[in-house]
Enzyme design. Structure first.
Site, short mmCIF file in Angstrom:
data_model
loop_
_atom_site.label_atom_id
_atom_site.label_comp_id
_atom_site.label_asym_id
_atom_site.label_seq_id
_atom_site.Cartn_x
_atom_site.Cartn_y
_atom_site.Cartn_z
N PRO A 112 -109.83 -21.95 41.86
CA PRO A 112 -109.97 -20.50 41.89
C PRO A 112 -111.42 -20.08 41.57
O PRO A 112 -112.07 -20.70 40.73
CB PRO A 112 -109.03 -20.02 40.78
N GLY A 116 -113.39 -19.64 35.47
CA GLY A 116 -113.61 -20.54 34.33
C GLY A 116 -113.34 -21.99 34.66
O GLY A 116 -113.34 -22.85 33.78
N SER A 119 -115.91 -23.45 39.79
CA SER A 119 -115.84 -23.52 41.26
C SER A 119 -117.22 -23.61 41.90
O SER A 119 -117.44 -24.41 42.81
CB SER A 119 -115.10 -22.30 41.81
N SER A 120 -118.15 -22.80 41.44
CA SER A 120 -119.47 -22.80 42.09
C SER A 120 -120.17 -24.13 41.86
O SER A 120 -120.80 -24.67 42.78
CB SER A 120 -120.32 -21.62 41.61
N ALA A 121 -120.06 -24.68 40.67
CA ALA A 121 -120.71 -25.97 40.39
C ALA A 121 -120.15 -27.05 41.30
O ALA A 121 -120.90 -27.89 41.83
CB ALA A 121 -120.51 -26.36 38.92
N ALA A 122 -118.83 -27.04 41.52
CA ALA A 122 -118.22 -28.07 42.36
C ALA A 122 -118.73 -27.97 43.80
O ALA A 122 -119.05 -28.98 44.43
CB ALA A 122 -116.70 -27.95 42.32
N ASP A 164 -121.33 -27.25 33.53
CA ASP A 164 -120.47 -27.31 34.72
C ASP A 164 -120.99 -28.33 35.73
O ASP A 164 -120.22 -29.10 36.29
CB ASP A 164 -120.46 -25.96 35.44
O1 PMV Z 1 -116.90 -19.34 33.26
P1 PMV Z 1 -117.78 -20.53 33.41
O2 PMV Z 1 -117.07 -21.77 33.79
O3 PMV Z 1 -118.98 -20.25 34.26
O4 PMV Z 1 -118.36 -20.86 31.95
C1 PMV Z 1 -119.22 -20.00 31.24
C2 PMV Z 1 -119.58 -20.68 29.96
C3 PMV Z 1 -120.47 -19.88 29.02
O5 PMV Z 1 -120.64 -20.67 27.86
C4 PMV Z 1 -119.81 -18.57 28.61
C5 PMV Z 1 -121.81 -19.55 29.63
C6 PMV Z 1 -122.67 -20.77 29.86
O6 PMV Z 1 -123.55 -20.68 30.74
O7 PMV Z 1 -122.54 -21.77 29.14
#
Ligand code: PMV
Length: 328
Positions: A112, A116, A119-122, A164
């Site tokens: 999704p 959290g 997804s973008s990193a993958a 990520d």
């Molecule tokens: O929602 P995600 O998976 O992009 O994670 C954000 C994580 C934070 O600690 C809130 C921000 C970060 O860049 O580490």
């Protein structure tokens, strides 16, 4: 044509606090983005994406937004996806010294978007690996992680942690503290994920925590306390102690909630998991909406979540031992 896949991730511990130099432990999960890359005869970049939570779309352009055709999906989604792919390809052009090369890129993802789960990193990790291989260059996981981090850093205006991208490139459980990322041992975790169908605004949520920290000393203490939880969590992971991991995840969620980054639907899903006797549950990622992660070896939590109002999808996710995978 080269095709690579890369996993999404959950945060077992430490999101938000990691922004202030505390450690965090993300963990790769078997939900993947697959990216196919084929070199073109010209220098254009054409992106076709399916399953990015909305309708599939195709965008072709030659480097200027004016060249984009009208497509029937939100412009912001296109801009976001194009921004990541565009910059990932720029990183590949840079590392391979092939400035003028163009590609057809196809993206499929079962992660999704913006919820959290990384997804973008993958997408970025898989795109970099596939594009480099399409040019005959095989990059090590560390180099892919570095280039993927630079991609996110560029696209997100300097607001990106290495968590990520490193986790997606290398797989497994990871410890991140500042610029230091390393793989750590983890037992086979009974991960269950609940998704409320929404997404939080990471920039706004990070800014909210920053304001609280500046205003209240106890908010700064809360961030440090999350760091303490992460350190205890690392010990519990090394010991394979699921009960302790669950308790610490519950504690971590409480502190994230105190910092204002949870939401009613995330709290409702966390409570549903606790009522179903999960070892523990917490939100994962920036919060505000999106996903929770729970630990439960029985089917109870998944079942309870699937009947929980506000939970759109509940699924089990194995820990992904492998990071980026070469499929073709
Ligand atoms: O929602 P995600 O998976 O992009 O994670 C954000 C994580 C934070 O600690 C809130 C921000 C970060 O860049 O580490």
């Amino acid at each position: 044509m080269a095709v690579s896949s890369a996993p999404g991730k959950v945060y077992l511990f430490g999101e938000h606090a990691v922004v202030y130099g505390e450690p965090a432990v993300p963990c790769a999960i078997e939900r993947r983005a697959r990216v196919g890359v084929e070199q073109r005869a010209d220098s254009k970049l054409r992106v076709h994406a399916e399953d990015l939570s909305l309708d599939g779309f195709t965008v072709e352009y030659g480097g200027s937004t004016d060249d984009r055709p009208d497509v029937d999906v939100s412009e912001s989604l296109i801009s976001a996806a194009m921004g990541y792919v565009d910059e990932a390809i720029a990183q590949v052009r840079d590392v391979t010294d092939e400035d003028e090369v163009g590609f057809d890129v196809t993206i499929e993802s079962d992660i999704p978007l913006g919820a959290g789960l990384g997804s973008s990193a993958a997408v970025v990790v898989a795109a970099i690996d596939a594009a480099a291989r399409e040019l005959g260059v095989s990059l090590e996981a560390d180099e892919i992680a570095e280039r993927a981090y630079r991609t996110e850093h560029e696209v997100q205006d300097g607001q990106a942690s290495r968590a990520d991208t490193f986790c997606s490139a290398t797989g497994g459980a990871v410890r991140v503290e500042g610029d230091d990322c390393r793989s750590i041992e983890a037992p086979d975790l009974p991960i269950v994920i609940g998704f409320d169908g929404g997404a939080g605004d990471t920039g706004q949520l990070v800014a909210g925590v920053r304001d609280l920290r500046e205003e209240y000393g106890f908010a700064a203490d809360t961030v440090e306390a999350i760091g303490d939880i992460v350190r205890r969590g690392e010990e519990a992971l090394a010991d394979g102690d699921l009960e302790e991991l669950g308790r610490l995840m519950n504690f971590n969620h409480g502190l994230l909630s105190a910092l204002g980054v949870s939401s009613r639907s995330l709290d409702t899903m966390v409570w549903a998991a606790r009522d179903a006797d999960a070892y523990g549950a917490k939100l994962t990622g920036a919060g505000g909406g999106g996903c929770i992660v729970a630990l439960d070896p029985t089917p109870e939590t998944e079942t309870a979540l699937s009947f929980t109002p506000g939970c759109e999808d509940a699924f089990r996710a194995e820990l992904a031992e492998a990071g980026v995978k070469r499929l073709e």
